[in-house]
Write an enzyme that holds these catalytic residues in place. Structure first.
Site, PDB file in Angstrom:
ATOM      1  N   HIS A  19       5.045  21.757  -3.388  1.00 15.84           N
ATOM      2  CA  HIS A  19       5.916  22.930  -3.496  1.00 15.84           C
ATOM      3  C   HIS A  19       7.366  22.480  -3.301  1.00 15.84           C
ATOM      4  CE1 HIS A  19       7.086  27.107  -3.345  1.00 15.84           C
ATOM      5  NE2 HIS A  19       7.868  26.793  -2.335  1.00 15.84           N
ATOM      6  N   VAL A  66      -1.323  31.463   0.015  1.00 16.73           N
ATOM      7  CA  VAL A  66      -0.422  30.749  -0.904  1.00 16.73           C
ATOM      8  C   VAL A  66       0.659  29.958  -0.150  1.00 16.73           C
ATOM      9  CG1 VAL A  66       1.236  31.072  -2.787  1.00 16.73           C
ATOM     10  CG2 VAL A  66      -0.814  32.498  -2.662  1.00 16.73           C
ATOM     11  N   ASP A  67       0.844  28.696  -0.543  1.00 19.75           N
ATOM     12  CA  ASP A  67       1.899  27.836   0.022  1.00 19.75           C
ATOM     13  C   ASP A  67       1.830  27.812   1.547  1.00 19.75           C
ATOM     14  OD1 ASP A  67       2.791  27.343  -2.563  1.00 19.75           O
ATOM     15  OD2 ASP A  67       4.282  28.941  -2.520  1.00 19.75           O
ATOM     16  N   ARG A  92      -1.090  28.729 -11.325  1.00 17.34           N
ATOM     17  CA  ARG A  92      -2.078  29.762 -11.005  1.00 17.34           C
ATOM     18  C   ARG A  92      -2.407  29.675  -9.533  1.00 17.34           C
ATOM     19  NH1 ARG A  92      -2.713  33.346 -15.197  1.00 17.34           N
ATOM     20  NH2 ARG A  92      -4.711  34.002 -14.353  1.00 17.34           N
ATOM     21  N   ASN A 109       4.990  15.301 -12.096  1.00 17.38           N
ATOM     22  CA  ASN A 109       4.287  14.865 -10.874  1.00 17.38           C
ATOM     23  C   ASN A 109       2.990  14.144 -11.215  1.00 17.38           C
ATOM     24  OD1 ASN A 109       5.570  15.622  -8.165  1.00 17.38           O
ATOM     25  ND2 ASN A 109       5.922  17.462  -9.409  1.00 17.38           N
ATOM     26  N   GLU A 169       9.839  14.758  -4.869  1.00 18.27           N
ATOM     27  CA  GLU A 169       8.449  15.192  -5.096  1.00 18.27           C
ATOM     28  C   GLU A 169       7.593  14.015  -5.546  1.00 18.27           C
ATOM     29  OE1 GLU A 169       7.747  18.745  -7.415  1.00 18.27           O
ATOM     30  OE2 GLU A 169       9.702  19.537  -6.910  1.00 18.27           O
ATOM     31  N   GLU A 213      -6.631  29.257   1.971  1.00 11.33           N
ATOM     32  CA  GLU A 213      -6.854  30.533   1.281  1.00 11.33           C
ATOM     33  C   GLU A 213      -5.571  31.327   1.062  1.00 11.33           C
ATOM     34  OE1 GLU A 213      -8.779  29.135   3.454  1.00 11.33           O
ATOM     35  OE2 GLU A 213     -10.884  29.477   2.958  1.00 11.33           O
ATOM     36  N   ARG A 225     -10.384  35.945 -14.159  1.00 10.96           N
ATOM     37  CA  ARG A 225     -10.114  34.842 -13.237  1.00 10.96           C
ATOM     38  C   ARG A 225     -11.397  34.143 -12.786  1.00 10.96           C
ATOM     39  NH1 ARG A 225      -6.110  34.772  -8.038  1.00 10.96           N
ATOM     40  NH2 ARG A 225      -7.678  35.429  -6.557  1.00 10.96           N
TER      41      ARG A 225
END
Ligand code: GRF
Length: 205
Positions: A114, A149-150, A93, A16, A179, A147, A67
């Site tokens: 995604h 995910v996905d 991550r 990508n 993509e 905030e 992290r």
């Protein structure tokens, strides 16, 4: 006019990233340049490509690190390269809400790609989950990172059929072609500045 500085975050192959770089080189993304490619893995194939293409790159390892410290490092790289658009492209991550909020404050938009038609099949095993569910269509989504995910506002989705006899690899390859087109479309949408975000909705014009 100053070109927008894009930071691309990767962990592996980087196809990508290469598609974005090719689009810039070919003038399909006219107002931007890749200012830096960031990887959390030193041996990411995408980093070799960045080097070959003469692009700046930075490694910010995640292994055996807290992290918070790693994310502070990513943020300082984004700042140092004056990034206004960070594109997650196979960056394996999850960004903490704190990092997402910090970027928002700094005016850095974060995009993610995604390999499913979100909100269906979020998470790490999208193609496996698509096949297990027996749906007849899949695709990819480029969305603004929030905030969760996905989850953030969806800019672009492109579809592919799920075919009899598909394996994860066959489906992944079919989706990947889309993509590469979707990321360029999404970047141009964001760079046009001609949109507003209304809750989870990305509204053009
Ligand atoms: C892509 O399928 C992307 O949707 C997912 O991870 C894969 C990365 O591929 N998040 P590449 O490294 O861009 O080739």
């Amino acid at each position: 006019m100053n070109k927008a500085a894009i930071g691309v975050l990767i962990s592996g192959r980087g196809s990508n990233f290469v598609a974005i770089a090719d689009s810039i080189d070919a003038g399909r993304i006219p107002n931007a340049e890749i200012a830096v490619v960031i990887s959390n893995k030193e041996d990411a194939k995408g980093i070799q490509v960045a080097r070959q293409r003469g692009l700046q790159y930075a490694i910010s390892p995640t292994k055996d690190r807290k992290r918070e410290a790693q994310e502070r490092e990513v943020l300082s790289i984004l700042k140092a390269f004056r990034i206004s658009l960070a594109c997650l492209a196979g960056y394996m991550r999850i960004l903490s809400p704190a990092l997402v909020q910090e970027c928002r404050k700094l005016g850095i938009t974060i995009l993610n790609i995604h390999p499913s038609l979100l909100p269906l099949f979020p998470g790490e095993h999208a193609h496996r989950d698509v096949l297990a569910a027996g749906v007849k269509e899949s695709g990819c989504t480029v969305h603004i990172v929030d905030e969760e995910v996905d989850h953030g506002p969806i800019l672009v989705q492109r579809r592919v059929p799920v075919l009899p006899g598909d394996t994860e690899d066959l489906l992944a390859a079919r989706v990947l072609v889309q993509e590469h087109l979707a990321y360029t479309e999404a970047i141009n949408l964001v760079l046009s500045g001609d949109y507003k975000v209304d809750g989870r909705r990305f509204v053009k014009g």
